[in-house]
Design a protein around this motif. Structure first.
Motif, PDB file in Angstrom:
ATOM      1  N   ILE A 277     -32.265 -20.858 -86.650  1.00 56.01           N
ATOM      2  CA  ILE A 277     -31.348 -19.715 -86.708  1.00 56.01           C
ATOM      3  C   ILE A 277     -32.115 -18.404 -86.703  1.00 56.01           C
ATOM      4  N   PHE A 278     -33.300 -18.382 -87.334  1.00 52.15           N
ATOM      5  CA  PHE A 278     -34.119 -17.175 -87.281  1.00 52.15           C
ATOM      6  C   PHE A 278     -34.696 -16.965 -85.881  1.00 52.15           C
ATOM      7  N   ALA A 279     -35.053 -18.052 -85.210  1.00 51.43           N
ATOM      8  CA  ALA A 279     -35.671 -17.940 -83.897  1.00 51.43           C
ATOM      9  C   ALA A 279     -34.677 -17.558 -82.807  1.00 51.43           C
ATOM     10  N   PHE A 280     -33.428 -17.996 -82.936  1.00 51.77           N
ATOM     11  CA  PHE A 280     -32.477 -17.818 -81.846  1.00 51.77           C
ATOM     12  C   PHE A 280     -31.353 -16.837 -82.162  1.00 51.77           C
ATOM     13  N   GLY A 281     -31.278 -16.337 -83.406  1.00 52.62           N
ATOM     14  CA  GLY A 281     -30.229 -15.375 -83.751  1.00 52.62           C
ATOM     15  C   GLY A 281     -30.323 -14.098 -82.947  1.00 52.62           C
ATOM     16  N   GLY A 282     -31.543 -13.558 -82.814  1.00 46.01           N
ATOM     17  CA  GLY A 282     -31.723 -12.348 -82.029  1.00 46.01           C
ATOM     18  C   GLY A 282     -31.484 -12.574 -80.555  1.00 46.01           C
ATOM     19  N   ILE A 283     -31.897 -13.737 -80.055  1.00 43.36           N
ATOM     20  CA  ILE A 283     -31.667 -14.068 -78.648  1.00 43.36           C
ATOM     21  C   ILE A 283     -30.171 -14.147 -78.366  1.00 43.36           C
ATOM     22  N   TYR A 284     -29.424 -14.762 -79.292  1.00 45.89           N
ATOM     23  CA  TYR A 284     -27.976 -14.873 -79.111  1.00 45.89           C
ATOM     24  C   TYR A 284     -27.324 -13.495 -79.110  1.00 45.89           C
ATOM     25  N   ALA A 285     -27.761 -12.613 -80.015  1.00 45.15           N
ATOM     26  CA  ALA A 285     -27.197 -11.262 -80.077  1.00 45.15           C
ATOM     27  C   ALA A 285     -27.502 -10.476 -78.809  1.00 45.15           C
ATOM     28  N   ALA A 286     -28.731 -10.615 -78.295  1.00 47.47           N
ATOM     29  CA  ALA A 286     -29.097  -9.901 -77.072  1.00 47.47           C
ATOM     30  C   ALA A 286     -28.234 -10.349 -75.904  1.00 47.47           C
ATOM     31  N   GLY A 287     -27.967 -11.653 -75.803  1.00 48.37           N
ATOM     32  CA  GLY A 287     -27.148 -12.153 -74.715  1.00 48.37           C
ATOM     33  C   GLY A 287     -25.671 -11.877 -74.895  1.00 48.37           C
ATOM     34  N   THR A 288     -25.168 -11.916 -76.142  1.00 45.61           N
ATOM     35  CA  THR A 288     -23.741 -11.749 -76.406  1.00 45.61           C
ATOM     36  C   THR A 288     -23.310 -10.296 -76.378  1.00 45.61           C
ATOM     37  N   PHE A 289     -24.094  -9.414 -77.017  1.00 43.40           N
ATOM     38  CA  PHE A 289     -23.700  -8.007 -77.153  1.00 43.40           C
ATOM     39  C   PHE A 289     -24.514  -7.069 -76.272  1.00 43.40           C
ATOM     40  N   GLY A 290     -25.550  -7.598 -75.598  1.00 40.91           N
ATOM     41  CA  GLY A 290     -26.399  -6.742 -74.779  1.00 40.91           C
ATOM     42  C   GLY A 290     -27.328  -5.863 -75.581  1.00 40.91           C
ATOM     43  N   ALA A 359     -17.168  -1.114 -76.737  1.00 40.99           N
ATOM     44  CA  ALA A 359     -17.002  -0.089 -75.718  1.00 40.99           C
ATOM     45  C   ALA A 359     -18.304   0.685 -75.551  1.00 40.99           C
ATOM     46  N   ALA A 360     -18.452   1.310 -74.399  1.00 42.53           N
ATOM     47  CA  ALA A 360     -19.698   2.005 -74.091  1.00 42.53           C
ATOM     48  C   ALA A 360     -19.999   3.126 -75.079  1.00 42.53           C
ATOM     49  N   ASP A 361     -18.933   3.772 -75.626  1.00 46.50           N
ATOM     50  CA  ASP A 361     -19.151   4.892 -76.535  1.00 46.50           C
ATOM     51  C   ASP A 361     -19.107   4.492 -78.009  1.00 46.50           C
ATOM     52  N   ASP A 362     -19.071   3.194 -78.299  1.00 48.83           N
ATOM     53  CA  ASP A 362     -19.087   2.738 -79.685  1.00 48.83           C
ATOM     54  C   ASP A 362     -20.436   3.051 -80.324  1.00 48.83           C
ATOM     55  N   PRO A 363     -20.437   3.401 -81.610  1.00 48.87           N
ATOM     56  CA  PRO A 363     -21.723   3.556 -82.313  1.00 48.87           C
ATOM     57  C   PRO A 363     -22.390   2.195 -82.492  1.00 48.87           C
ATOM     58  N   ILE A 364     -23.616   2.203 -82.985  1.00 53.40           N
ATOM     59  CA  ILE A 364     -24.348   0.954 -83.196  1.00 53.40           C
ATOM     60  C   ILE A 364     -23.579   0.055 -84.155  1.00 53.40           C
ATOM     61  N   PHE A 365     -23.458  -1.206 -83.807  1.00 59.55           N
ATOM     62  CA  PHE A 365     -22.690  -2.200 -84.569  1.00 59.55           C
ATOM     63  C   PHE A 365     -21.225  -1.756 -84.725  1.00 59.55           C
ATOM     64  N   GLY A 366     -20.717  -1.009 -83.729  1.00 56.21           N
ATOM     65  CA  GLY A 366     -19.400  -0.394 -83.851  1.00 56.21           C
ATOM     66  C   GLY A 366     -18.231  -1.303 -83.571  1.00 56.21           C
ATOM     67  N   SER A 367     -18.429  -2.410 -82.857  1.00 56.91           N
ATOM     68  CA  SER A 367     -17.311  -3.298 -82.581  1.00 56.91           C
ATOM     69  C   SER A 367     -17.079  -4.235 -83.758  1.00 56.91           C
ATOM     70  N   VAL A 368     -15.874  -4.783 -83.829  1.00 51.87           N
ATOM     71  CA  VAL A 368     -15.539  -5.701 -84.919  1.00 51.87           C
ATOM     72  C   VAL A 368     -16.449  -6.922 -84.884  1.00 51.87           C
ATOM     73  N   ALA A 369     -16.671  -7.469 -83.691  1.00 55.62           N
ATOM     74  CA  ALA A 369     -17.512  -8.668 -83.577  1.00 55.62           C
ATOM     75  C   ALA A 369     -18.931  -8.392 -84.044  1.00 55.62           C
ATOM     76  N   GLU A 370     -19.469  -7.225 -83.695  1.00 54.12           N
ATOM     77  CA  GLU A 370     -20.821  -6.884 -84.135  1.00 54.12           C
ATOM     78  C   GLU A 370     -20.887  -6.731 -85.657  1.00 54.12           C
ATOM     79  N   GLY A 371     -19.841  -6.166 -86.244  1.00 57.23           N
ATOM     80  CA  GLY A 371     -19.801  -6.036 -87.695  1.00 57.23           C
ATOM     81  C   GLY A 371     -19.809  -7.388 -88.389  1.00 57.23           C
ATOM     82  N   PHE A 372     -19.029  -8.338 -87.878  1.00 50.57           N
ATOM     83  CA  PHE A 372     -19.021  -9.683 -88.444  1.00 50.57           C
ATOM     84  C   PHE A 372     -20.391 -10.347 -88.263  1.00 50.57           C
TER      85      PHE A 372
END
Length: 465
Positions: A277-290, A359-372
Protein backbone atom coordinates in the motif's frame (compact mmCIF):
# COMPACT_ATOMS: atom_id res chain seq x y z
CA UNK A 1 26.66 -0.73 44.87
CA UNK A 2 24.26 -1.25 41.96
CA UNK A 3 25.19 -3.62 39.18
CA UNK A 4 25.82 -1.90 35.83
CA UNK A 5 22.81 -1.89 33.53
CA UNK A 6 22.94 -4.49 30.76
CA UNK A 7 21.42 -4.54 27.30
CA UNK A 8 18.72 -6.97 26.19
CA UNK A 9 21.50 -9.05 24.60
CA UNK A 10 23.41 -9.22 27.90
CA UNK A 11 26.25 -6.80 27.21
CA UNK A 12 26.86 -3.20 28.27
CA UNK A 13 24.33 -0.61 27.15
CA UNK A 14 25.31 2.02 24.61
CA UNK A 15 25.89 5.65 25.52
CA UNK A 16 23.19 8.21 24.80
CA UNK A 17 25.17 9.31 21.75
CA UNK A 18 25.41 5.71 20.55
CA UNK A 19 21.68 5.14 20.96
CA UNK A 20 20.74 8.39 19.26
CA UNK A 21 23.14 7.69 16.40
CA UNK A 22 21.60 4.25 15.89
CA UNK A 23 18.09 5.76 15.76
CA UNK A 24 19.39 8.53 13.48
CA UNK A 25 20.15 5.88 10.85
CA UNK A 26 16.37 5.75 10.30
CA UNK A 27 16.59 9.48 9.47
CA UNK A 28 19.33 8.58 6.98
CA UNK A 29 17.47 5.80 5.17
CA UNK A 30 13.85 7.02 5.23
CA UNK A 31 14.12 9.44 2.25
CA UNK A 32 14.75 6.41 0.04
CA UNK A 33 11.34 5.05 0.97
CA UNK A 34 9.63 8.45 1.04
CA UNK A 35 11.05 9.94 -2.16
CA UNK A 36 11.71 6.89 -4.33
CA UNK A 37 9.46 3.96 -3.49
CA UNK A 38 6.39 5.85 -2.23
CA UNK A 39 5.62 9.42 -3.22
CA UNK A 40 7.76 10.79 -6.05
CA UNK A 41 9.96 8.51 -8.14
CA UNK A 42 7.64 5.47 -8.31
CA UNK A 43 4.64 7.53 -9.53
CA UNK A 44 6.94 9.31 -12.00
CA UNK A 45 8.28 5.96 -13.22
CA UNK A 46 4.74 4.76 -13.92
CA UNK A 47 3.06 7.85 -15.33
CA UNK A 48 6.03 9.88 -16.63
CA UNK A 49 8.96 7.66 -17.51
CA UNK A 50 6.95 4.73 -18.88
CA UNK A 51 4.18 7.10 -19.96
CA UNK A 52 1.24 4.80 -19.23
CA UNK A 53 0.04 4.62 -15.62
CA UNK A 54 -1.39 1.11 -15.99
CA UNK A 55 1.65 -0.33 -17.80
CA UNK A 56 3.95 1.61 -15.47
CA UNK A 57 2.28 0.19 -12.36
CA UNK A 58 2.67 -3.28 -13.85
CA UNK A 59 6.41 -2.79 -14.56
CA UNK A 60 7.11 -1.20 -11.17
CA UNK A 61 5.32 -4.13 -9.56
CA UNK A 62 7.64 -6.53 -11.38
CA UNK A 63 10.65 -4.48 -10.24
CA UNK A 64 9.60 -4.76 -6.61
CA UNK A 65 8.84 -8.44 -7.11
CA UNK A 66 12.36 -9.16 -8.42
CA UNK A 67 13.95 -7.26 -5.54
CA UNK A 68 11.73 -9.01 -3.00
CA UNK A 69 12.64 -12.46 -4.29
CA UNK A 70 16.39 -11.74 -4.09
CA UNK A 71 16.03 -10.28 -0.59
CA UNK A 72 13.97 -13.26 0.54
CA UNK A 73 16.73 -15.64 -0.54
CA UNK A 74 19.67 -13.57 0.75
CA UNK A 75 18.55 -12.07 4.05
CA UNK A 76 18.50 -15.15 6.30
CA UNK A 77 21.82 -16.37 4.89
CA UNK A 78 23.45 -13.01 5.53
CA UNK A 79 22.07 -12.95 9.07
CA UNK A 80 23.53 -16.38 9.77
CA UNK A 81 26.92 -15.38 8.30
CA UNK A 82 26.94 -12.26 10.46
CA UNK A 83 26.45 -14.40 13.55
CA UNK A 84 29.71 -16.15 12.61
CA UNK A 85 31.73 -13.00 11.88
CA UNK A 86 30.31 -10.90 14.75
CA UNK A 87 30.56 -7.28 13.67
CA UNK A 88 27.64 -5.81 11.71
CA UNK A 89 29.13 -2.54 10.50
CA UNK A 90 31.34 -4.01 7.73
CA UNK A 91 28.25 -5.60 6.20
CA UNK A 92 26.31 -2.38 6.63
CA UNK A 93 29.04 -0.46 4.83
CA UNK A 94 29.20 -2.87 1.89
CA UNK A 95 25.46 -2.82 1.25
CA UNK A 96 25.34 0.94 1.80
CA UNK A 97 27.72 1.40 -1.15
CA UNK A 98 25.49 -0.78 -3.35
CA UNK A 99 22.45 1.31 -2.38
CA UNK A 100 24.23 4.62 -2.98
CA UNK A 101 25.34 3.63 -6.48
CA UNK A 102 21.95 2.18 -7.45
CA UNK A 103 19.94 5.15 -6.17
CA UNK A 104 22.25 7.65 -7.86
CA UNK A 105 21.76 6.02 -11.27
CA UNK A 106 17.99 6.65 -11.14
CA UNK A 107 18.82 10.11 -12.48
CA UNK A 108 19.05 8.58 -15.96
CA UNK A 109 15.31 7.76 -16.07
CA UNK A 110 14.67 10.57 -18.56
CA UNK A 111 11.18 10.85 -20.09
CA UNK A 112 10.99 9.32 -23.54
CA UNK A 113 14.05 7.14 -23.01
CA UNK A 114 12.02 3.96 -23.51
CA UNK A 115 15.12 1.97 -24.38
CA UNK A 116 16.47 2.42 -20.85
CA UNK A 117 13.43 0.99 -19.00
CA UNK A 118 15.28 -2.26 -18.35
CA UNK A 119 18.35 -0.40 -17.06
CA UNK A 120 16.28 1.73 -14.66
CA UNK A 121 14.42 -1.33 -13.42
CA UNK A 122 17.80 -2.98 -12.81
CA UNK A 123 19.29 -0.11 -10.80
CA UNK A 124 16.03 0.21 -8.83
CA UNK A 125 16.44 -3.45 -7.87
CA UNK A 126 20.08 -2.84 -6.89
CA UNK A 127 19.12 0.12 -4.69
CA UNK A 128 16.41 -1.96 -3.00
CA UNK A 129 18.81 -4.85 -2.37
CA UNK A 130 21.47 -2.57 -0.89
CA UNK A 131 18.99 -0.86 1.42
CA UNK A 132 17.14 -3.96 2.62
CA UNK A 133 20.28 -6.01 3.21
CA UNK A 134 21.81 -3.11 5.18
CA UNK A 135 18.67 -3.03 7.35
CA UNK A 136 19.16 -6.70 8.31
CA UNK A 137 22.32 -5.76 10.19
CA UNK A 138 21.02 -2.43 11.43
CA UNK A 139 17.92 -3.99 13.03
CA UNK A 140 20.02 -6.72 14.66
CA UNK A 141 21.96 -4.04 16.60
CA UNK A 142 18.90 -2.92 18.61
CA UNK A 143 19.02 -5.44 21.51
CA UNK A 144 22.76 -4.80 22.02
CA UNK A 145 22.17 -1.10 22.77
CA UNK A 146 19.48 -0.80 25.48
CA UNK A 147 17.74 -2.85 28.17
CA UNK A 148 14.73 -4.87 27.08
CA UNK A 149 12.31 -2.43 28.74
CA UNK A 150 13.59 0.46 26.58
CA UNK A 151 13.67 -1.24 23.19
CA UNK A 152 10.17 -0.09 22.24
CA UNK A 153 10.94 3.55 22.90
CA UNK A 154 14.26 3.46 21.00
CA UNK A 155 12.72 1.60 18.05
CA UNK A 156 9.71 3.94 17.95
CA UNK A 157 11.99 6.98 18.27
CA UNK A 158 14.00 5.73 15.30
CA UNK A 159 10.92 5.28 13.15
CA UNK A 160 9.60 8.65 14.28
CA UNK A 161 12.70 10.67 13.42
CA UNK A 162 12.94 8.63 10.23
CA UNK A 163 9.56 9.92 9.14
CA UNK A 164 10.63 13.44 10.09
CA UNK A 165 13.71 13.00 7.91
CA UNK A 166 11.57 11.83 5.03
CA UNK A 167 9.28 14.81 5.62
CA UNK A 168 12.19 17.25 5.52
CA UNK A 169 13.54 15.65 2.34
CA UNK A 170 10.10 16.02 0.72
CA UNK A 171 9.93 19.66 1.80
CA UNK A 172 13.36 20.34 0.28
CA UNK A 173 12.27 18.81 -3.02
CA UNK A 174 8.99 20.73 -3.15
CA UNK A 175 10.27 24.02 -1.79
CA UNK A 176 13.57 24.29 -3.61
CA UNK A 177 13.94 21.70 -6.40
CA UNK A 178 10.62 20.85 -8.07
CA UNK A 179 9.22 23.57 -10.31
CA UNK A 180 5.70 23.72 -11.69
CA UNK A 181 5.33 23.01 -15.39
CA UNK A 182 3.07 26.08 -15.69
CA UNK A 183 5.12 28.68 -13.77
CA UNK A 184 8.56 27.09 -13.54
CA UNK A 185 8.61 27.98 -9.82
CA UNK A 186 8.72 25.75 -6.75
CA UNK A 187 6.00 25.52 -4.10
CA UNK A 188 7.74 28.34 -2.18
CA UNK A 189 7.98 30.52 -5.30
CA UNK A 190 11.68 29.98 -6.03
CA UNK A 191 13.42 29.15 -9.27
CA UNK A 192 14.48 25.49 -8.85
CA UNK A 193 17.97 25.04 -7.45
CA UNK A 194 20.53 23.38 -9.72
CA UNK A 195 18.46 24.52 -12.72
CA UNK A 196 16.26 21.41 -12.62
CA UNK A 197 13.88 21.46 -15.59
CA UNK A 198 10.26 20.57 -14.71
CA UNK A 199 9.47 19.67 -18.33
CA UNK A 200 12.17 16.99 -18.22
CA UNK A 201 11.01 15.80 -14.76
CA UNK A 202 14.51 16.45 -13.45
CA UNK A 203 13.30 16.95 -9.88
CA UNK A 204 11.58 13.53 -9.96
CA UNK A 205 14.77 11.95 -11.26
CA UNK A 206 16.99 13.84 -8.80
CA UNK A 207 15.25 12.10 -5.90
CA UNK A 208 17.60 9.13 -6.47
CA UNK A 209 20.88 11.07 -6.12
CA UNK A 210 19.36 13.14 -3.29
CA UNK A 211 18.41 10.02 -1.30
CA UNK A 212 21.92 8.63 -1.88
CA UNK A 213 23.60 11.85 -0.70
CA UNK A 214 21.29 12.13 2.31
CA UNK A 215 22.04 8.54 3.29
CA UNK A 216 25.78 9.05 2.92
CA UNK A 217 25.87 12.12 5.18
CA UNK A 218 23.43 11.08 7.89
CA UNK A 219 24.52 7.48 8.30
CA UNK A 220 27.96 8.64 9.47
CA UNK A 221 26.97 9.08 13.17
CA UNK A 222 25.85 5.46 13.36
CA UNK A 223 29.10 4.23 11.81
CA UNK A 224 31.21 6.47 14.06
CA UNK A 225 29.40 6.51 17.41
CA UNK A 226 27.17 3.44 17.79
CA UNK A 227 29.04 0.47 19.33
CA UNK A 228 29.28 -2.77 17.41
CA UNK A 229 29.84 -6.27 18.72
CA UNK A 230 33.47 -7.46 18.40
CA UNK A 231 34.52 -8.96 15.11
CA UNK A 232 35.62 -12.58 15.02
CA UNK A 233 38.58 -13.57 12.89
CA UNK A 234 37.19 -15.95 10.31
CA UNK A 235 38.03 -16.50 6.65
CA UNK A 236 35.20 -15.44 4.28
CA UNK A 237 34.72 -18.94 2.86
CA UNK A 238 34.59 -20.47 6.32
CA UNK A 239 32.09 -17.80 7.41
CA UNK A 240 29.84 -18.68 4.47
CA UNK A 241 30.10 -22.39 5.20
CA UNK A 242 29.41 -21.87 8.91
CA UNK A 243 26.56 -19.51 8.07
CA UNK A 244 24.95 -22.05 5.74
CA UNK A 245 25.28 -24.72 8.40
CA UNK A 246 23.79 -22.44 11.04
CA UNK A 247 20.97 -21.46 8.68
CA UNK A 248 20.11 -25.11 8.07
CA UNK A 249 20.12 -25.68 11.81
CA UNK A 250 17.92 -22.61 12.35
CA UNK A 251 15.28 -23.85 9.92
CA UNK A 252 15.52 -27.31 11.46
CA UNK A 253 15.04 -25.86 14.95
CA UNK A 254 12.35 -23.36 13.97
CA UNK A 255 9.54 -25.82 14.79
CA UNK A 256 10.96 -25.82 18.34
CA UNK A 257 10.39 -22.06 18.47
CA UNK A 258 6.76 -22.22 17.42
CA UNK A 259 5.83 -18.84 18.87
CA UNK A 260 8.54 -17.04 16.89
CA UNK A 261 7.70 -19.08 13.80
CA UNK A 262 4.05 -18.04 13.99
CA UNK A 263 5.00 -14.39 14.49
CA UNK A 264 7.34 -14.50 11.49
CA UNK A 265 4.60 -16.00 9.29
CA UNK A 266 2.12 -13.37 10.50
CA UNK A 267 4.63 -10.58 9.96
CA UNK A 268 5.50 -11.96 6.52
CA UNK A 269 1.86 -11.69 5.57
CA UNK A 270 0.86 -8.31 6.97
CA UNK A 271 4.17 -6.64 6.08
CA UNK A 272 3.65 -7.61 2.47
CA UNK A 273 0.34 -5.78 2.47
CA UNK A 274 1.80 -2.79 4.33
CA UNK A 275 4.71 -2.49 1.88
CA UNK A 276 2.38 -2.77 -1.09
CA UNK A 277 0.00 0.00 0.00
CA UNK A 278 2.93 2.34 0.63
CA UNK A 279 4.54 1.39 -2.67
CA UNK A 280 1.45 1.70 -4.85
CA UNK A 281 -0.68 4.34 -3.08
CA UNK A 282 1.09 7.21 -4.80
CA UNK A 283 1.04 5.43 -8.15
CA UNK A 284 -2.72 4.91 -7.81
CA UNK A 285 -3.26 8.59 -6.95
CA UNK A 286 -1.16 9.74 -9.90
CA UNK A 287 -3.18 7.58 -12.29
CA UNK A 288 -6.61 8.27 -10.74
CA UNK A 289 -6.40 12.02 -10.07
CA UNK A 290 -3.53 13.03 -12.36
CA UNK A 291 -1.41 14.23 -9.43
CA UNK A 292 2.11 15.35 -10.35
CA UNK A 293 5.20 15.98 -8.26
CA UNK A 294 4.02 18.98 -6.22
CA UNK A 295 0.64 17.48 -5.29
CA UNK A 296 2.19 14.07 -4.60
CA UNK A 297 4.85 15.76 -2.49
CA UNK A 298 2.32 17.66 -0.38
CA UNK A 299 0.37 14.42 0.04
CA UNK A 300 3.61 12.80 1.17
CA UNK A 301 4.37 15.60 3.64
CA UNK A 302 0.95 15.24 5.27
CA UNK A 303 1.27 11.46 5.50
CA UNK A 304 4.81 11.72 6.86
CA UNK A 305 3.67 14.11 9.60
CA UNK A 306 1.00 11.70 10.75
CA UNK A 307 3.33 8.71 10.32
CA UNK A 308 5.98 10.38 12.51
CA UNK A 309 3.38 11.15 15.17
CA UNK A 310 2.09 7.58 14.95
CA UNK A 311 5.60 6.12 15.30
CA UNK A 312 6.42 8.22 18.39
CA UNK A 313 3.06 7.38 19.94
CA UNK A 314 3.49 3.72 19.00
CA UNK A 315 6.86 3.57 20.78
CA UNK A 316 5.25 4.54 24.08
CA UNK A 317 2.30 2.22 23.43
CA UNK A 318 4.77 -0.59 22.74
CA UNK A 319 6.42 -0.24 26.16
CA UNK A 320 3.09 0.13 27.97
CA UNK A 321 0.65 -2.13 26.10
CA UNK A 322 3.21 -4.52 24.64
CA UNK A 323 4.33 -5.08 21.05
CA UNK A 324 1.55 -7.51 20.15
CA UNK A 325 -1.34 -5.22 21.13
CA UNK A 326 0.34 -2.26 19.44
CA UNK A 327 0.68 -4.20 16.18
CA UNK A 328 -2.94 -5.40 16.31
CA UNK A 329 -4.23 -1.85 16.77
CA UNK A 330 -2.00 -0.61 13.95
CA UNK A 331 -3.14 -3.37 11.58
CA UNK A 332 -6.77 -2.50 12.25
CA UNK A 333 -6.04 1.09 11.25
CA UNK A 334 -4.19 -0.05 8.12
CA UNK A 335 -7.09 -2.25 7.03
CA UNK A 336 -9.63 0.56 7.48
CA UNK A 337 -7.41 3.10 5.70
CA UNK A 338 -6.70 0.76 2.78
CA UNK A 339 -10.37 -0.20 2.43
CA UNK A 340 -11.30 3.47 2.24
CA UNK A 341 -8.56 4.18 -0.31
CA UNK A 342 -9.53 1.39 -2.72
CA UNK A 343 -13.19 2.44 -2.48
CA UNK A 344 -12.34 5.67 -4.31
CA UNK A 345 -12.14 6.57 -7.98
CA UNK A 346 -12.08 10.01 -9.58
CA UNK A 347 -15.90 10.21 -9.39
CA UNK A 348 -16.96 7.72 -6.67
CA UNK A 349 -16.32 7.22 -2.95
CA UNK A 350 -17.17 4.25 -0.70
CA UNK A 351 -17.55 2.15 -3.88
CA UNK A 352 -21.06 3.34 -4.82
CA UNK A 353 -21.49 7.03 -3.96
CA UNK A 354 -21.08 9.19 -7.05
CA UNK A 355 -19.34 12.54 -6.63
CA UNK A 356 -18.25 15.32 -8.96
CA UNK A 357 -14.81 14.69 -10.47
CA UNK A 358 -12.00 17.16 -9.94
CA UNK A 359 -12.44 20.37 -11.92
CA UNK A 360 -9.53 22.23 -13.48
CA UNK A 361 -9.96 25.20 -11.11
CA UNK A 362 -10.30 23.13 -7.92
CA UNK A 363 -7.71 23.81 -5.21
CA UNK A 364 -5.32 21.04 -4.18
CA UNK A 365 -7.26 18.05 -2.81
CA UNK A 366 -10.37 20.07 -3.69
CA UNK A 367 -12.62 17.30 -4.98
CA UNK A 368 -14.65 15.09 -2.67
CA UNK A 369 -12.86 11.96 -3.88
CA UNK A 370 -9.45 13.50 -3.23
CA UNK A 371 -10.53 14.50 0.27
CA UNK A 372 -11.61 10.94 1.06
CA UNK A 373 -8.35 9.60 -0.40
CA UNK A 374 -6.37 12.02 1.75
CA UNK A 375 -8.22 10.86 4.89
CA UNK A 376 -7.52 7.22 4.03
CA UNK A 377 -3.87 8.08 3.54
CA UNK A 378 -3.67 9.82 6.91
CA UNK A 379 -5.11 6.74 8.62
CA UNK A 380 -2.55 4.55 6.83
CA UNK A 381 0.25 6.92 7.85
CA UNK A 382 -0.81 6.95 11.51
CA UNK A 383 -0.92 3.15 11.57
CA UNK A 384 2.11 2.29 9.44
CA UNK A 385 4.78 3.63 11.80
CA UNK A 386 3.62 1.70 14.91
CA UNK A 387 3.14 -1.49 12.89
CA UNK A 388 6.74 -1.40 11.68
CA UNK A 389 8.43 -0.16 14.85
CA UNK A 390 6.55 -2.54 17.16
CA UNK A 391 7.29 -5.49 14.85
CA UNK A 392 11.02 -4.85 15.14
CA UNK A 393 10.73 -4.62 18.93
CA UNK A 394 8.51 -7.71 19.13
CA UNK A 395 11.15 -9.93 17.58
CA UNK A 396 13.85 -8.43 19.83
CA UNK A 397 11.64 -9.38 22.80
CA UNK A 398 10.99 -12.90 21.50
CA UNK A 399 14.38 -14.02 20.18
CA UNK A 400 17.03 -15.71 22.38
CA UNK A 401 20.00 -13.28 22.70
CA UNK A 402 22.50 -15.81 21.32
CA UNK A 403 20.43 -16.19 18.12
CA UNK A 404 19.57 -12.51 17.58
CA UNK A 405 21.31 -11.98 14.21
CA UNK A 406 20.01 -15.30 12.98
CA UNK A 407 16.41 -14.47 13.83
CA UNK A 408 16.73 -10.95 12.47
CA UNK A 409 17.85 -12.53 9.21
CA UNK A 410 14.63 -14.55 9.31
CA UNK A 411 12.82 -11.35 10.27
CA UNK A 412 14.07 -9.73 7.08
CA UNK A 413 13.01 -12.89 5.25
CA UNK A 414 9.54 -12.60 6.80
CA UNK A 415 9.34 -9.08 5.44
CA UNK A 416 10.41 -10.14 1.98
CA UNK A 417 9.68 -13.85 1.53
CA UNK A 418 6.32 -13.15 -0.07
CA UNK A 419 6.93 -9.50 -0.89
CA UNK A 420 7.65 -10.49 -4.47
CA UNK A 421 4.22 -12.17 -4.58
CA UNK A 422 2.11 -9.13 -3.70
CA UNK A 423 3.69 -6.83 -6.33
CA UNK A 424 3.60 -9.69 -8.84
CA UNK A 425 -0.09 -10.30 -8.21
CA UNK A 426 -0.78 -6.55 -8.32
CA UNK A 427 1.01 -6.38 -11.67
CA UNK A 428 -0.83 -9.40 -13.08
CA UNK A 429 -4.25 -8.27 -11.83
CA UNK A 430 -3.65 -4.72 -13.09
CA UNK A 431 -2.71 -6.08 -16.52
CA UNK A 432 -5.67 -8.47 -16.63
CA UNK A 433 -8.26 -5.94 -15.44
CA UNK A 434 -6.85 -3.03 -17.43
CA UNK A 435 -7.10 -0.59 -14.50
CA UNK A 436 -5.13 0.18 -11.35
CA UNK A 437 -7.83 -0.19 -8.71
CA UNK A 438 -8.22 -3.94 -9.15
CA UNK A 439 -4.60 -4.56 -8.29
CA UNK A 440 -4.82 -2.80 -4.93
CA UNK A 441 -7.54 -5.11 -3.63
CA UNK A 442 -4.72 -7.64 -3.16
CA UNK A 443 -3.40 -5.55 -0.26
CA UNK A 444 -6.48 -6.04 1.93
CA UNK A 445 -6.14 -9.82 1.90
CA UNK A 446 -2.55 -9.73 3.13
CA UNK A 447 -3.34 -7.29 5.95
CA UNK A 448 -6.40 -9.18 7.19
CA UNK A 449 -4.81 -12.63 7.10
CA UNK A 450 -1.71 -11.27 8.86
CA UNK A 451 -3.87 -9.86 11.66
CA UNK A 452 -5.61 -13.22 12.13
CA UNK A 453 -2.27 -15.06 12.26
CA UNK A 454 -0.93 -12.68 14.92
CA UNK A 455 -3.80 -13.27 17.35
CA UNK A 456 -2.44 -16.50 18.93
CA UNK A 457 1.18 -15.25 19.24
CA UNK A 458 2.37 -14.87 22.85
CA UNK A 459 4.66 -12.06 23.98
CA UNK A 460 7.42 -13.96 25.78
CA UNK A 461 11.08 -14.84 25.24
CA UNK A 462 11.28 -17.95 23.11
CA UNK A 463 12.51 -21.21 24.59
CA UNK A 464 12.87 -24.41 22.57
CA UNK A 465 10.05 -26.90 23.02
Amino acid sequence: MNDPETSAAGGPVASKAGRFSWAFFDWANQPYFTLITTFLFAPYFAAGFVGDAVKGQELWAYTQSMAGLAIAIGSPLLGAIADQTGARKPWLLMFSVIFIVGASLLWFAAPGASGSVGLIMGVAVAAALGMEFALVFYNAMLPTLVPEKEMGRLSGFGWGIGYVGGLLALFIVLGFLAGSKETGLTMLGFVPLLGLDPLMHEADRFTGPLAALWYTLFSLPMFLLTPDVPARRMAPLRAVQSGLRQLRNTFARLPSYKNIALFLVARMTYYDGLSAIFAFGGIYAAGTFGWEIQTLGIFGILLSLFAAFGAFLGGFADDRLGSRKTILLALTGLILGTLLSVSITADTVLFVIEVAPRAADDPIFGSVAEGFYLFGGVLIGLSGGPAQAASRTFLARLAPPEMMNEFFGLYALSGKATSFIAPLVIGLVTAAAGHQRAGLFVVLGFLFVGLLLLLPVREEVARPV
